[in-house]
Design a protein around this motif. Structure first.
Motif, PDB file in Angstrom:
ATOM      1  N   GLY A 192       0.810  -1.218   0.000  1.00  0.00           N
ATOM      2  CA  GLY A 192       0.000   0.000   0.000  1.00  0.00           C
ATOM      3  C   GLY A 192       0.841   1.265   0.000  1.00  0.00           C
ATOM      4  N   VAL A 193       1.918   1.270   0.784  1.00  0.00           N
ATOM      5  CA  VAL A 193       2.820   2.432   0.803  1.00  0.00           C
ATOM      6  C   VAL A 193       3.449   2.618  -0.567  1.00  0.00           C
ATOM      7  CG1 VAL A 193       5.047   3.264   1.688  1.00  0.00           C
ATOM      8  CG2 VAL A 193       3.323   2.424   3.272  1.00  0.00           C
ATOM      9  N   LEU A 194       3.908   1.513  -1.172  1.00  0.00           N
ATOM     10  CA  LEU A 194       4.511   1.614  -2.508  1.00  0.00           C
ATOM     11  C   LEU A 194       3.502   2.127  -3.532  1.00  0.00           C
ATOM     12  CD1 LEU A 194       6.684  -1.629  -2.553  1.00  0.00           C
ATOM     13  CD2 LEU A 194       7.451   0.745  -2.266  1.00  0.00           C
ATOM     14  N   ALA A 195       2.271   1.650  -3.462  1.00  0.00           N
ATOM     15  CA  ALA A 195       1.229   2.127  -4.383  1.00  0.00           C
ATOM     16  C   ALA A 195       0.953   3.609  -4.155  1.00  0.00           C
ATOM     17  CB  ALA A 195      -0.043   1.304  -4.206  1.00  0.00           C
ATOM     18  N   ALA A 197      -2.098  14.152  -6.289  1.00  0.00           N
ATOM     19  CA  ALA A 197      -1.906  13.210  -5.188  1.00  0.00           C
ATOM     20  C   ALA A 197      -0.896  13.792  -4.215  1.00  0.00           C
ATOM     21  CB  ALA A 197      -1.407  11.875  -5.727  1.00  0.00           C
ATOM     22  N   ALA A 198      -1.185  13.649  -2.936  1.00  0.00           N
ATOM     23  CA  ALA A 198      -0.288  14.157  -1.902  1.00  0.00           C
ATOM     24  C   ALA A 198       0.004  13.043  -0.903  1.00  0.00           C
ATOM     25  CB  ALA A 198      -0.935  15.359  -1.230  1.00  0.00           C
ATOM     26  N   GLY A 199       0.490  13.438   0.263  1.00  0.00           N
ATOM     27  CA  GLY A 199       0.851  12.476   1.297  1.00  0.00           C
ATOM     28  C   GLY A 199      -0.301  11.589   1.732  1.00  0.00           C
ATOM     29  N   GLY A 200      -1.514  12.078   1.554  1.00  0.00           N
ATOM     30  CA  GLY A 200      -2.691  11.272   1.913  1.00  0.00           C
ATOM     31  C   GLY A 200      -2.764   9.992   1.100  1.00  0.00           C
ATOM     32  N   ALA A 201      -2.262  10.028  -0.114  1.00  0.00           N
ATOM     33  CA  ALA A 201      -2.272   8.829  -0.956  1.00  0.00           C
ATOM     34  C   ALA A 201      -1.408   7.738  -0.326  1.00  0.00           C
ATOM     35  CB  ALA A 201      -1.768   9.162  -2.364  1.00  0.00           C
ATOM     36  N   VAL A 202      -0.286   8.139   0.237  1.00  0.00           N
ATOM     37  CA  VAL A 202       0.600   7.170   0.884  1.00  0.00           C
ATOM     38  C   VAL A 202      -0.080   6.605   2.125  1.00  0.00           C
ATOM     39  CG1 VAL A 202       2.842   6.841   2.003  1.00  0.00           C
ATOM     40  CG2 VAL A 202       2.653   8.321  -0.012  1.00  0.00           C
ATOM     41  N   LEU A 203      -0.669   7.499   2.919  1.00  0.00           N
ATOM     42  CA  LEU A 203      -1.353   7.065   4.142  1.00  0.00           C
ATOM     43  C   LEU A 203      -2.515   6.129   3.823  1.00  0.00           C
ATOM     44  CD1 LEU A 203      -1.819   7.237   7.208  1.00  0.00           C
ATOM     45  CD2 LEU A 203      -3.286   9.210   6.751  1.00  0.00           C
ATOM     46  N   PHE A 204      -3.372   6.530   2.915  1.00  0.00           N
ATOM     47  CA  PHE A 204      -4.522   5.692   2.576  1.00  0.00           C
ATOM     48  C   PHE A 204      -4.093   4.396   1.895  1.00  0.00           C
ATOM     49  CE2 PHE A 204      -6.860   9.818   2.826  1.00  0.00           C
ATOM     50  CZ  PHE A 204      -7.601   9.480   3.942  1.00  0.00           C
ATOM     51  N   GLY A 249      -5.139   1.018   3.570  1.00  0.00           N
ATOM     52  CA  GLY A 249      -5.942   0.114   2.737  1.00  0.00           C
ATOM     53  C   GLY A 249      -5.220  -1.195   2.464  1.00  0.00           C
ATOM     54  N   GLY A 250      -3.934  -1.104   2.151  1.00  0.00           N
ATOM     55  CA  GLY A 250      -3.150  -2.313   1.889  1.00  0.00           C
ATOM     56  C   GLY A 250      -3.033  -3.188   3.124  1.00  0.00           C
ATOM     57  N   ALA A 251      -2.786  -2.573   4.274  1.00  0.00           N
ATOM     58  CA  ALA A 251      -2.672  -3.341   5.520  1.00  0.00           C
ATOM     59  C   ALA A 251      -3.999  -4.021   5.855  1.00  0.00           C
ATOM     60  CB  ALA A 251      -2.229  -2.433   6.661  1.00  0.00           C
ATOM     61  N   GLY A 252      -5.079  -3.287   5.717  1.00  0.00           N
ATOM     62  CA  GLY A 252      -6.402  -3.874   6.000  1.00  0.00           C
ATOM     63  C   GLY A 252      -6.729  -5.010   5.063  1.00  0.00           C
ATOM     64  N   PHE A 253      -6.507  -4.797   3.781  1.00  0.00           N
ATOM     65  CA  PHE A 253      -6.793  -5.851   2.801  1.00  0.00           C
ATOM     66  C   PHE A 253      -5.872  -7.054   3.011  1.00  0.00           C
ATOM     67  CE2 PHE A 253      -6.286  -7.861  -1.405  1.00  0.00           C
ATOM     68  CZ  PHE A 253      -7.617  -8.205  -1.634  1.00  0.00           C
ATOM     69  N   GLY A 254      -4.594  -6.789   3.260  1.00  0.00           N
ATOM     70  CA  GLY A 254      -3.643  -7.880   3.496  1.00  0.00           C
ATOM     71  C   GLY A 254      -4.007  -8.691   4.726  1.00  0.00           C
ATOM     72  N   ALA A 255      -4.400  -8.006   5.800  1.00  0.00           N
ATOM     73  CA  ALA A 255      -4.786  -8.709   7.027  1.00  0.00           C
ATOM     74  C   ALA A 255      -6.033  -9.554   6.794  1.00  0.00           C
ATOM     75  CB  ALA A 255      -5.031  -7.706   8.150  1.00  0.00           C
ATOM     76  N   TRP A 256      -6.998  -9.010   6.074  1.00  0.00           N
ATOM     77  CA  TRP A 256      -8.246  -9.735   5.816  1.00  0.00           C
ATOM     78  C   TRP A 256      -7.992 -10.998   4.983  1.00  0.00           C
ATOM     79  CZ3 TRP A 256     -11.059 -10.087   1.042  1.00  0.00           C
ATOM     80  CH2 TRP A 256     -12.296 -10.728   1.174  1.00  0.00           C
ATOM     81  N   VAL A 257      -7.256 -10.845   3.893  1.00  0.00           N
ATOM     82  CA  VAL A 257      -6.968 -11.994   3.028  1.00  0.00           C
ATOM     83  C   VAL A 257      -6.151 -13.043   3.791  1.00  0.00           C
ATOM     84  CG1 VAL A 257      -5.703 -12.738   0.964  1.00  0.00           C
ATOM     85  CG2 VAL A 257      -7.149 -10.709   0.862  1.00  0.00           C
ATOM     86  N   SER A 258      -5.142 -12.599   4.520  1.00  0.00           N
ATOM     87  CA  SER A 258      -4.308 -13.530   5.275  1.00  0.00           C
ATOM     88  C   SER A 258      -5.096 -14.236   6.370  1.00  0.00           C
ATOM     89  CB  SER A 258      -3.122 -12.791   5.891  1.00  0.00           C
ATOM     90  OG  SER A 258      -2.285 -12.308   4.881  1.00  0.00           O
TER      91      SER A 258
END
Length: 172
Positions: free
Chosen positions: A73-76, A90-97, A101-110
């Motif tokens: 998510g950070v890389l995206a 796009a600003a710093g919010g893109a990195v945060l979101f 989002g990536g952490a949440g999705f990764g945790a859910w799938v895992s």
């Protein structure tokens, strides 16, 4: 709770487990920190049966999913900042979101995968449990590990103390 380690004991029967559970409760180990696992069909009655977090690879899978998903998510998000889509700023919010989002999705799938796999830490106990032994897992303060092991050895020489696991994750 911080500073807990998980002790593993192999025990011969339900009566021995019941006695040890009573002793642990008397020395103020919370009921939620005691987990018993046995082969299918063993009547554990009112004993604290191991839950899904102890029986499966749920916790390690969620941890891996958070790390991998957050990183992706950070890389995206960084890619969105460096190469913004046409007409979008796009600003710093893109990195945060992206990270959230990536952490949440990764945790859910895992979690979906981890809950379907047996706990890899318990593989070494499978043969003993198939032969009728019961596995007791107790989460105790790090500073008191030797005290609890000594207590079990003194009162229950039939107990097979199998060592400890590193610090217990905060959310099982």
């Amino acid at each position: 709770m911080k500073g807990l380690k998980r002790l593993y004991f192999l025990l011969p029967d339900v009566d021995t487990v019941r006695k040890i559970v009573d002793e642990l409760l008397l020395v103020h180990i919370p009921y939620e920190h005691i987990h018993v696992l046995a082969r299918a069909g063993t009547a554990l009655e009112e004993l604290p049966e191991a839950g899904i977090a102890q029986r499966t690879d749920l916790v390690p899978a969620v941890e891996r999913g958070l790390a991998i998903g957050g990183t992706v998510g950070v890389l995206a998000g960084l890619l969105a900042v460096v190469f913004p889509p046409a007409g979008v700023v796009a600003a710093g919010g893109a990195v945060l979101f992206g990270a959230l989002g990536g952490a949440g999705f990764g945790a859910w799938v895992s979690a979906m995968i981890g809950v379907s796999l047996p706990n890899s830490h318990l593989e070494r106990f499978e043969d003993a449990m198939e032969q009728g032994m019961l596995l007791m897992m107790v989460d105790v303060p790090k500073a008191q590990i030797e005290d609890f092991e000594d207590m079990i050895r003194q009162h229950h020489p039939e107990a097979d103390i199998e060592g400890t696991e590193p610090t217990i994750p905060a959310f099982p």
